[in-house]
Write a protein that holds these residues in place. Structure first.
Motif, PDB file in Angstrom:
ATOM      1  N   LEU A 377       3.478 -13.887 -21.980  1.00 61.12           N
ATOM      2  CA  LEU A 377       2.926 -14.656 -20.864  1.00 61.12           C
ATOM      3  C   LEU A 377       1.540 -15.169 -21.244  1.00 61.12           C
ATOM      4  N   PRO A 378       1.055 -16.218 -20.585  1.00 57.51           N
ATOM      5  CA  PRO A 378      -0.295 -16.726 -20.884  1.00 57.51           C
ATOM      6  C   PRO A 378      -1.393 -15.687 -20.703  1.00 57.51           C
ATOM      7  N   ASN A 379      -1.142 -14.638 -19.883  1.00 55.55           N
ATOM      8  CA  ASN A 379      -2.178 -13.616 -19.698  1.00 55.55           C
ATOM      9  C   ASN A 379      -2.118 -12.525 -20.760  1.00 55.55           C
ATOM     10  N   GLY A 380      -1.175 -12.649 -21.726  1.00 57.65           N
ATOM     11  CA  GLY A 380      -1.124 -11.725 -22.845  1.00 57.65           C
ATOM     12  C   GLY A 380      -0.095 -10.622 -22.732  1.00 57.65           C
ATOM     13  N   TYR A 381       0.533 -10.438 -21.578  1.00 55.14           N
ATOM     14  CA  TYR A 381       1.521  -9.375 -21.421  1.00 55.14           C
ATOM     15  C   TYR A 381       2.882  -9.834 -21.944  1.00 55.14           C
ATOM     16  N   VAL A 382       3.656  -8.869 -22.442  1.00 50.35           N
ATOM     17  CA  VAL A 382       4.912  -9.167 -23.130  1.00 50.35           C
ATOM     18  C   VAL A 382       6.071  -8.477 -22.408  1.00 50.35           C
ATOM     19  N   TYR A 383       7.157  -9.244 -22.212  1.00 50.29           N
ATOM     20  CA  TYR A 383       8.372  -8.697 -21.607  1.00 50.29           C
ATOM     21  C   TYR A 383       9.573  -9.270 -22.341  1.00 50.29           C
ATOM     22  N   SER A 384      10.736  -8.704 -22.093  1.00 47.35           N
ATOM     23  CA  SER A 384      11.937  -9.144 -22.802  1.00 47.35           C
ATOM     24  C   SER A 384      12.460 -10.461 -22.239  1.00 47.35           C
ATOM     25  N   THR A 385      13.212 -11.162 -23.074  1.00 49.51           N
ATOM     26  CA  THR A 385      13.773 -12.449 -22.664  1.00 49.51           C
ATOM     27  C   THR A 385      14.751 -12.283 -21.502  1.00 49.51           C
ATOM     28  N   LYS A 386      15.587 -11.257 -21.581  1.00 52.70           N
ATOM     29  CA  LYS A 386      16.576 -11.054 -20.520  1.00 52.70           C
ATOM     30  C   LYS A 386      15.905 -10.847 -19.168  1.00 52.70           C
TER      31      LYS A 386
END
Length: 419
Positions: A377-386
């Motif tokens: 995300l633009p704020n730097g946090y990462v999550y899975s595509t699904k």
């Protein structure tokens, strides 16, 4: 198990900490370098260049003023010493002196105006750095980062002699006070003259900055003198070359004995010689070497980095991506190192320290891998595509960060790569 330190050492350390830090133990821990500190280290050039330019202007105006005033004072002394013996009437002499003083005043006013502009440039750059918010993912830094990107690109353009393009970029981005176009324009004449096989402007530049070049032990002037000597030898003007060597090269003898002996030996060879030791001295590529040597000395003089800032930033990023598999052509197409240009930049860099990581999505608790890659995300946090695709599907393409509440569009997400 705890190992107790020696009593004496412990007591000594405790008493020292108590005396130095009033019992709080603040001196026992080193200050950690924050990301902001590291970022501002790269901005040293931003402040140092205008300061060095201002110092150079001050020295130049001071020398000029002292020279002109000394001449005027000498004339005044001659007029007052024997006014009746003067070649011209005293009134005419005084009128001439007044005109010269007005000329000195005009020069000083022009210098003062130029120096005021340079001071304003320093102030603008300090204010620009103060606008940076010390938070790695703060959205308010986006404009600041865009400005920095423009400055980095413009720095590269100026170093590569794309002056017109650099000027257009500075005008369109409104960052004239944050870049050093005028400083590079001063070097433009020297660079172009060397490209046209003329050393006179470069020698003039060396004379103007002789004291500072001497402090850095620069050999630029010596190399320029050698090249001028070689050009005389190439033109078969041996007598002139010998006279030139006696006048300009002999003083460098104690410092550069071997180089001087090698170059003066060209008097016994023709420019078309096949002897590799001397053939290289007649090569036209020596002019390109002089251009690069001048650029290096120019950057040192103004406190600039010796390589473009763009190269520094790119190599910093590539150093985190380079793995042993990259030189073997096993990089995915999305990896920058799959391109030849980036690979050349990464050649001198060491391999990054990589571990096989297992990334777990905060939302679904599933592993993120090549089949379910992470998205940033633009704020730097990462999550899975699904997880993010499901969220976007249920919210008309909108993504909401579950940890910060930050909202963005699915198109704003950036794919991350696991190595």
């Amino acid at each position: 198990m705890v190992i107790d330190p020696p009593v004496a050492a412990a007591e000594g350390g405790a008493s020292e900490a108590s005396s130095n830090n009033n019992g709080h133990g603040e001196g026992q821990t080193k200050k950690k370098k924050t990301p902001v500190t590291e970022i501002l280290k790269l901005e040293l050039q931003l402040l140092r260049v205008p300061v060095e330019h201002l110092k150079k202007s001050l020295r130049s105006s001071q020398r000029t003023a002292e020279k002109d005033l000394s001449a005027v004072l000498a004339d005044i002394s001659s007029v007052t010493a024997s006014p009746t013996a003067a070649a011209v009437p005293p009134v005419s002499s005084l009128t001439s002196l007044v005109c010269r003083l007005h000329g000195i005043k005009r020069k000083l006013e022009e210098s003062s105006s130029a120096e005021a502009g340079q001071v304003q440039r320093c102030r603008a750059r300090i204010e620009h750095l103060e606008e940076f918010v010390p938070h790695p993912h703060c959205e308010c830094n986006s404009n600041w980062n865009n400005t920095r990107l423009n400055r980095v690109i413009l720095d590269y353009m100026l170093r590569m002699s794309y002056y017109d393009s650099a000027t257009l970029l500075a005008d369109s981005a409104n960052i004239q006070e944050l870049v050093d176009i005028d400083v590079f324009v001063e070097a433009r004449e020297v660079v172009e003259s060397l490209q046209n096989k003329k050393v006179a402007p470069a020698l003039t530049w060396c004379a103007e900055n002789k004291s500072r070049l001497k402090k850095t032990k620069s050999k630029l002037e010596f190399l320029l003198r050698l090249q001028e000597f070689i050009e005389m030898v190439k033109a078969n003007d041996y007598l002139r070359a010998i006279a030139y060597a006696r006048k300009y090269l002999a003083p460098w003898g104690p410092t550069y004995t071997k180089e001087l002996q090698r170059v003066t030996a060209t008097l016994a060879f023709k420019s078309g010689t096949n002897c590799s030791t001397y053939k290289v001295l007649f090569d036209e590529c020596r002019w390109d070497f002089l251009v690069e040597e001048f650029k290096q000395e120019f950057c040192k003089l103004f406190g600039m980095t010796l390589v473009p800032l763009l190269q520094i930033y790119l190599q910093a990023g590539l150093s985190a991506l380079k793995t042993p598999s990259c030189p073997q052509g096993m990089c995915p197409k999305e990896d920058p190192l799959s391109q030849a240009g980036f690979m050349r930049l990464a050649e001198p860099l060491p391999f990054s320290k990589q571990h096989h990581s297992k990334l777990v999505c905060f939302i679904t608790k599933e592993l993120m891998d090549t089949e379910n890659p992470p998205l940033v995300l633009p704020n730097g946090y990462v999550y899975s595509t699904k997880a993010l695709e499901e969220m976007a599907k249920n919210n008309d393409g909108k993504i909401t960060c579950p940890r910060t509440g930050y909202e963005c569009n699915f198109s704003d997400l950036v794919k991350a790569f696991i190595s």
